[in-house]
Design a protein around this motif. Structure first.
Motif, PDB file in Angstrom:
ATOM      1  N   GLY A  48      44.969  19.211 -12.685  1.00 24.39           N
ATOM      2  CA  GLY A  48      46.359  19.275 -12.209  1.00 24.39           C
ATOM      3  C   GLY A  48      47.461  18.075 -12.272  1.00 24.39           C
ATOM      4  O   GLY A  48      48.367  18.575 -12.375  1.00 24.39           O
ATOM      5  N   ARG A  79      46.296  29.908  -0.451  1.00 27.18           N
ATOM      6  CA  ARG A  79      47.436  28.247  -0.758  1.00 27.18           C
ATOM      7  C   ARG A  79      47.399  27.977   0.529  1.00 27.18           C
ATOM      8  O   ARG A  79      48.111  27.043   1.037  1.00 27.18           O
ATOM      9  N   THR A 242      51.493  15.473  -7.337  1.00 21.59           N
ATOM     10  CA  THR A 242      51.446  16.639  -6.714  1.00 21.59           C
ATOM     11  C   THR A 242      50.277  17.289  -8.011  1.00 21.59           C
ATOM     12  O   THR A 242      50.096  18.321  -7.991  1.00 21.59           O
ATOM     13  N   GLY A 243      51.027  16.647  -9.322  1.00 21.05           N
ATOM     14  CA  GLY A 243      51.110  17.784 -10.391  1.00 21.05           C
ATOM     15  C   GLY A 243      51.694  18.494 -10.674  1.00 21.05           C
ATOM     16  O   GLY A 243      52.493  18.238 -11.557  1.00 21.05           O
ATOM     17  N   GLY A 244      52.337  19.049  -9.945  1.00 19.32           N
ATOM     18  CA  GLY A 244      52.978  20.091 -10.228  1.00 19.32           C
ATOM     19  C   GLY A 244      54.600  20.355  -9.267  1.00 19.32           C
ATOM     20  O   GLY A 244      54.638  17.849  -9.542  1.00 19.32           O
ATOM     21  N   GLY A 245      55.080  20.897  -9.526  1.00 24.80           N
ATOM     22  CA  GLY A 245      56.632  21.021  -8.962  1.00 24.80           C
ATOM     23  C   GLY A 245      57.663  19.900 -10.128  1.00 24.80           C
ATOM     24  O   GLY A 245      56.968  19.577 -11.131  1.00 24.80           O
ATOM     25  N   SER A 246      58.607  19.130  -9.545  1.00 25.01           N
ATOM     26  CA  SER A 246      59.365  18.546 -10.036  1.00 25.01           C
ATOM     27  C   SER A 246      59.686  17.621  -9.693  1.00 25.01           C
ATOM     28  O   SER A 246      59.522  17.034  -8.760  1.00 25.01           O
ATOM     29  N   ARG A 256      52.894  25.003  -0.205  1.00 28.14           N
ATOM     30  CA  ARG A 256      51.554  25.097  -0.331  1.00 28.14           C
ATOM     31  C   ARG A 256      50.910  25.707  -1.526  1.00 28.14           C
ATOM     32  O   ARG A 256      50.901  26.320  -1.981  1.00 28.14           O
ATOM     33  N   PRO A 257      49.736  24.682  -1.560  1.00 32.87           N
ATOM     34  CA  PRO A 257      49.244  23.324  -0.672  1.00 32.87           C
ATOM     35  C   PRO A 257      49.607  22.050  -1.343  1.00 32.87           C
ATOM     36  O   PRO A 257      49.444  21.073  -0.593  1.00 32.87           O
ATOM     37  N   GLU A 258      50.177  22.509  -2.040  1.00 32.96           N
ATOM     38  CA  GLU A 258      50.819  20.919  -2.857  1.00 32.96           C
ATOM     39  C   GLU A 258      51.362  19.407  -1.473  1.00 32.96           C
ATOM     40  O   GLU A 258      51.046  18.391  -1.848  1.00 32.96           O
TER      41      GLU A 258
ATOM     42  N   ALA B  14      55.549  27.644  -9.420  1.00 29.54           N
ATOM     43  CA  ALA B  14      55.775  26.733  -8.584  1.00 29.54           C
ATOM     44  C   ALA B  14      55.355  25.676  -8.195  1.00 29.54           C
ATOM     45  O   ALA B  14      54.924  24.414  -7.397  1.00 29.54           O
ATOM     46  N   VAL B  16      50.725  24.185 -10.277  1.00 31.25           N
ATOM     47  CA  VAL B  16      49.137  24.188 -10.353  1.00 31.25           C
ATOM     48  C   VAL B  16      48.693  25.899 -10.240  1.00 31.25           C
ATOM     49  O   VAL B  16      47.816  26.038 -10.835  1.00 31.25           O
ATOM     50  N   GLU B  44      59.826  21.707 -16.282  1.00 33.69           N
ATOM     51  CA  GLU B  44      59.567  20.946 -14.968  1.00 33.69           C
ATOM     52  C   GLU B  44      58.633  21.496 -13.803  1.00 33.69           C
ATOM     53  O   GLU B  44      58.677  20.576 -13.040  1.00 33.69           O
ATOM     54  N   LEU B  45      59.103  22.749 -14.067  1.00 34.54           N
ATOM     55  CA  LEU B  45      58.374  23.573 -12.360  1.00 34.54           C
ATOM     56  C   LEU B  45      57.083  23.368 -11.893  1.00 34.54           C
ATOM     57  O   LEU B  45      56.596  23.172 -11.424  1.00 34.54           O
ATOM     58  N   CYS B  46      55.931  22.863 -13.166  1.00 30.23           N
ATOM     59  CA  CYS B  46      54.897  22.315 -13.126  1.00 30.23           C
ATOM     60  C   CYS B  46      54.055  21.292 -14.388  1.00 30.23           C
ATOM     61  O   CYS B  46      54.836  21.974 -15.208  1.00 30.23           O
ATOM     62  N   GLY B  47      52.816  21.201 -13.562  1.00 24.08           N
ATOM     63  CA  GLY B  47      52.591  20.562 -14.979  1.00 24.08           C
ATOM     64  C   GLY B  47      51.884  21.624 -15.984  1.00 24.08           C
ATOM     65  O   GLY B  47      52.231  20.805 -17.275  1.00 24.08           O
TER      66      GLY B  47
END
Lengths: 394, 80
Positions: A48, A79, A242-246, A256-258, B14, B16, B44-47
């Motif tokens: 991720g 999730r 968390t890798g993802g998200g902003s 979820r799950p981040e 939102a 990965v 950059e909403l997600c990696g």
């Protein structure tokens, strides 16, 4: 067939008769070992955290493992399952993420320290903890929970799904109904249940459920799961990447799950857990029947040894394959030591991190010797353990 | 000489997990998809993000809607 799953090739390398499955499963299925090795070799990138091929392969391992666990546990949306370091972290998260000073909780007297110790900390901060006594077999009765819940306003009912001391299976569905009818949440420590019994979280209708990855589910140590009902707002205990998200945002992503998975995940552990879940999906009914049959032999054989008292539900009552016993002829620590040194039998004596449970069944002062069967156990193992204990106590 | 250009549609999600679930849903629907690093234009909403041929965009969005995984952002981008 007389042997439990895994009694073939996996057992040829065994160095002992392993009957401590309530602590952790061993040996691990080759599929689990292969999954862990694969995660550390072919997929060793950070999941991720990138879009190059190996990072994506690692992310897919995590993704597929989560899906397999969701399928196994009856979770409609994967999730809602967060990977954590183990059942202890899951219990801490669901308790400390939900309870605030002024709350009152009703909890069973059979809980493990993974629940009782976080509750102790919370009680020092103003959470009221009322304990419902289980019976001498370690079974919690829904009527007793109902009386306790109705006595005062209750934020949550907390109960294990199965006992790590007596193997008793608690009536979680009934207790969840009682909790919800009285406006309380239902929080469950499922450490001893998943794998050994079919766990359908959608059917149980609980609000949070903590899962161990390395016991019945056959994964490696250092991984577990926390299920949270959709929409339940549980504060995260950790914040971080968390890798993802902003990534530019200061606050932790709330999706979820981040939200509950800050930091680099335990990808090898998660991959191994996923492999274990897939094995249970493929063989669960057959394996559980074999475990139960072998366990009944253990329970009946141990119960017949003179001077031995076996704790737990009657042989014809449902339970997970765990029992504890004491002898009127030898202390528990001595039994465990001699079973190991003379017979190569691995069992655990003491309080099993569950002093509440031992107080409930009357063994807080003496402790007990615990036997648990699982993947890799055989009828021969059980027969050897019965013969060894009979000889020791003769 | 002017370099040949083509375009693609990028979808951001939102998380990965959602991006990989969407990849799976698109594959099941027969939509060709490539996982790519999330383009800056998606915020950059997600990696990671998903790349789809513009000709497949309608089918992709329909499949994502059915799967309950609507993208959080999308953009049509020149592939130079």
């Amino acid at each position: 067939m007389t042997d439990a799953p895994g009694a073939g090739a996996a057992n040829s390398a065994r160095s002992c008769i392993y009957l401590d499955h309530s602590a952790t499963s061993w040996p691990k299925p080759p599929e689990v070992v292969d999954a862990v090795v694969n995660a550390m070799t072919a997929c060793g990138a950070n999941p991720g955290r990138g879009a190059y091929s190996m990072a994506l392969a690692a992310a897919r391992l995590v993704f597929e493992s989560r899906r397999a666990c969701a399928d196994l546990l009856g979770v409609p949306d994967a999730r809602d399952l967060a990977f954590v370091s183990g059942c202890t972290e899951a219990c801490n998260l669901m308790l400390k993420g939900l309870l605030v000073p002024g709350d009152r909780v009703v909890v069973s007297s059979m809980e493990h320290n993974a629940v009782s110790r976080p509750l102790h900390v919370l009680s020092l901060g103003g959470v009221r903890v009322d304990i419902v006594q289980a019976d001498a077999t370690g079974t919690v009765h829904a009527g007793d929970v109902e009386r306790a819940v109705r006595a005062h306003a209750t934020r949550a009912v907390i109960c294990q799904h199965a006992s790590n001391v007596t193997g008793a299976i608690q009536p979680i569905g009934d207790i969840a109904d009682i909790a919800h009818e009285n406006g309380a949440l239902m929080l469950v420590d499922g450490a001893q249940a998943a794998g050994h019994m079919n766990v359908d979280l959608a059917a149980l209708d609980v609000d949070a459920y903590a899962v161990s990855g390395h016991k019945g589910l056959l994964g490696p140590q250092g991984v577990g799961l926390l299920y949270l009902r959709p929409g339940l707002d549980v504060a995260e205990l950790l914040q971080g990447g968390t890798g993802g998200g902003s990534s530019e945002e200061e606050s932790q992503p709330q999706g979820r799950p981040e939200r509950y998975e800050a930091g680099t995940p335990n990808t090898p552990g998660i991959a191994g857990l996923g492999a274990g879940a897939r094995l249970w999906l493929a063989h669960g009914e057959e394996w559980r029947a074999q475990e139960q049959r072998i366990f009944r032999g253990l329970k009946e054989g141990m119960s017949a040894i003179p001077g031995v008292t076996v704790f737990g539900p009657a042989s014809d009552e449902p339970c997970v394959p765990t029992l504890s016993l004491v002898s009127d002829r030898m202390d528990c620590d001595r039994i465990a030591f001699l079973l190991d040194r003379r017979y190569g039998i691995a069992v655990r004596s003491g309080l099993h991190c569950a002093p509440w449970a031992h107080r409930t069944i009357g063994t807080l002062e003496t402790g007990a010797v615990r036997f648990g069967v699982g993947y890799g156990s055989t009828s021969d193992d059980v027969a050897a353990a019965i013969a060894a204990l009979t000889e020791l106590l003769a | 000489m002017t370099p040949a250009t083509s375009r693609f549609v990028a979808y951001g999600f939102a998380s990965v997990h959602d991006a990989l679930a969407a990849e799976s849903a698109l594959a099941s629907a027969g939509v060709a998809v490539i996982v790519i690093p999330s383009p800056r234009v998606l915020g950059e909403l997600c990696g990671i993000a998903l790349r789809v041929d513009p000709a497949s965009a309608r089918a992709a969005e329909s499949a994502l809607e059915v799967a309950g995984l609507p993208p959080r952002a999308s953009a049509e981008i020149d592939d130079l």
